[in-house]
Design an enzyme around this catalytic site. Structure first.
Site, PDB file in Angstrom:
ATOM      1  N   CYS B 117       0.886  -1.169   0.000  1.00 19.91           N
ATOM      2  CA  CYS B 117       0.000   0.000   0.000  1.00 19.91           C
ATOM      3  C   CYS B 117       0.918   1.211   0.000  1.00 19.91           C
ATOM      4  O   CYS B 117       1.489   1.561   1.030  1.00 19.91           O
ATOM      5  CB  CYS B 117      -0.910   0.021   1.227  1.00 19.91           C
ATOM      6  SG  CYS B 117      -1.944   1.509   1.278  1.00 19.91           S
ATOM      7  N   CYS B 120      -0.698   4.273   2.215  1.00 17.51           N
ATOM      8  CA  CYS B 120      -0.745   4.210   3.679  1.00 17.51           C
ATOM      9  C   CYS B 120      -0.470   2.777   4.126  1.00 17.51           C
ATOM     10  O   CYS B 120       0.674   2.337   4.043  1.00 17.51           O
ATOM     11  CB  CYS B 120      -2.068   4.743   4.222  1.00 17.51           C
ATOM     12  SG  CYS B 120      -3.523   4.291   3.262  1.00 17.51           S
ATOM     13  N   SER B 121      -1.477   2.053   4.569  1.00 19.74           N
ATOM     14  CA  SER B 121      -1.220   0.703   5.065  1.00 19.74           C
ATOM     15  C   SER B 121      -2.452  -0.180   4.873  1.00 19.74           C
ATOM     16  O   SER B 121      -2.737  -1.033   5.705  1.00 19.74           O
ATOM     17  CB  SER B 121      -0.833   0.752   6.540  1.00 19.74           C
ATOM     18  OG  SER B 121      -1.845   1.418   7.270  1.00 19.74           O
ATOM     19  N   CYS B 122      -3.198   0.028   3.789  1.00 23.70           N
ATOM     20  CA  CYS B 122      -4.416  -0.748   3.542  1.00 23.70           C
ATOM     21  C   CYS B 122      -4.068  -2.234   3.449  1.00 23.70           C
ATOM     22  O   CYS B 122      -3.089  -2.616   2.814  1.00 23.70           O
ATOM     23  CB  CYS B 122      -5.082  -0.286   2.257  1.00 23.70           C
ATOM     24  SG  CYS B 122      -5.631   1.429   2.352  1.00 23.70           S
TER      25      CYS B 122
END
Lengths: 101, 214
Positions: B117, B120-122
């Site tokens: 991702c 971000c951090s999906c």
């Protein structure tokens, strides 16, 4: 982040990290507030808040520190929490922690 | 740790570790203040928070491993998984009702998928639990799209030159579950035995499924 320096030249730290109790509570708050039954925040609002941090602050702020910063900002922006009451509450907690308010 | 939290701001590593350490005092207070105000206002309860944390703790990559193992042994289930991963996960008793769309990606000898991702951090938390710290790190997010083969090699995953590596970028609305290749030598194995070969990283794409040990 794709290809962006200096990160693209950095080693990946593959160490596994447990979440702290703080991390878990913040994660829980975000999930509960964004659940359709409350719909008080969305992931795009959270990203907007986090990505608005100045670059140096962004760099030194932990992952879930960024999240709670965003939650607080969004809750105040939506008047779920009053700005003044948050400031007062923080001052109380600071005094409790034994720091000068 | 020093009582002076400003020490923390001037370490040699400008990029703080993710999810690794205790928060700075002002952020710990911010969390407590926000939480207590929300509870006082009846927006949520302490019980809601406790249950949400329990749910988070209960979600582990073992759920994803069960789904992958079922797909390996049941072609009809695999077809449903590839068509609609959330519905297939629901079939396996994984509650994905509050999750974004999940797309399953099948690794083959010709094509290997790895998920990142960059924004971000999906991550498909409903199926795999919380992401590892490295998945959220700036270095992984910056490098995987640029030099995936080198990143995979650092994870101990060396693929034949002829295998195409497809890097998939998660978003808030779409998450990915990699279905690794079934290892050779597992013919006739039960789903439980197969699931034990499916590690978290193999479902992100930074690793392969484990090979059976004699």
């Amino acid at each position: 982040m794709g290809g962006i320096e200096p990160f693209a030249s950095q080693p990946i730290d593959r160490a596994e990290h447990e979440l702290s109790e703080f991390d878990k509570r913040v994660d829980a708050l975000v999930n509960l507030l964004s659940h359709p039954s409350r719909a008080l925040m969305r992931v795009d609002e959270m990203r907007n808040s986090i990505e608005s941090l100045p670059p140096d602050e962004y760099d030194r702020t932990l992952y879930y520190e960024k999240w709670i910063h965003a939650v607080a900002e969004i809750m105040v922006a939506k008047d779920v929490i009053g700005e003044e009451e948050l400031v007062l509450k923080l001052a109380d907690l600071k005094e409790e922690d034994g720091e000068e308010a | 740790m020093s009582g002076d939290h400003h020490d923390h701001l001037h370490t040699h590593d400008d990029h703080a570790p993710v999810g690794a350490t205790e928060p700075r005092p002002e952020y710990a207070r911010l969390e407590r203040a926000v939480r207590e105000l929300l509870i006082a206002k009846g927006v949520l309860t302490a019980e809601d928070i406790r249950k949400q944390i329990e749910l988070m703790d209960s979600r582990t990559p073992a759920m994803g491993a069960k789904i992958v193992a079922r797909a390996w042994v049941d072609p009809a289930f695999k077809a449903r998984l590839m068509a609609n991963a959330k519905a297939a996960a629901d079939e396996m008793g994984v509650d994905t009702s509050n999750s974004a769309t999940v797309v399953a990606l099948e690794n083959t000898p010709e094509r290997h998928h790895v998920v990142v991702c960059t924004l971000c951090s999906c991550y498909p938390k409903a199926i795999l639990g919380v992401p590892p710290a490295w998945y959220k790190s700036s270095a992984y997010r910056a490098r995987t799209v640029k030099e995936p083969r080198k990143v995979l090699a650092e994870f101990g995953t060396s693929l034949p030159e002829g295998t195409e590596i497809r890097v998939v970028d998660s978003t808030a609305d779409m998450r990915y579950l990699v279905v690794p290749m079934r290892p050779a030598g597992t013919e006739g194995w039960s789903e439980d035995r197969l699931a034990a070969l499916v590690g978290r990283d193999s479902m992100i794409g930074t690793a392969l499924a484990d090979t059976p040990k004699n």
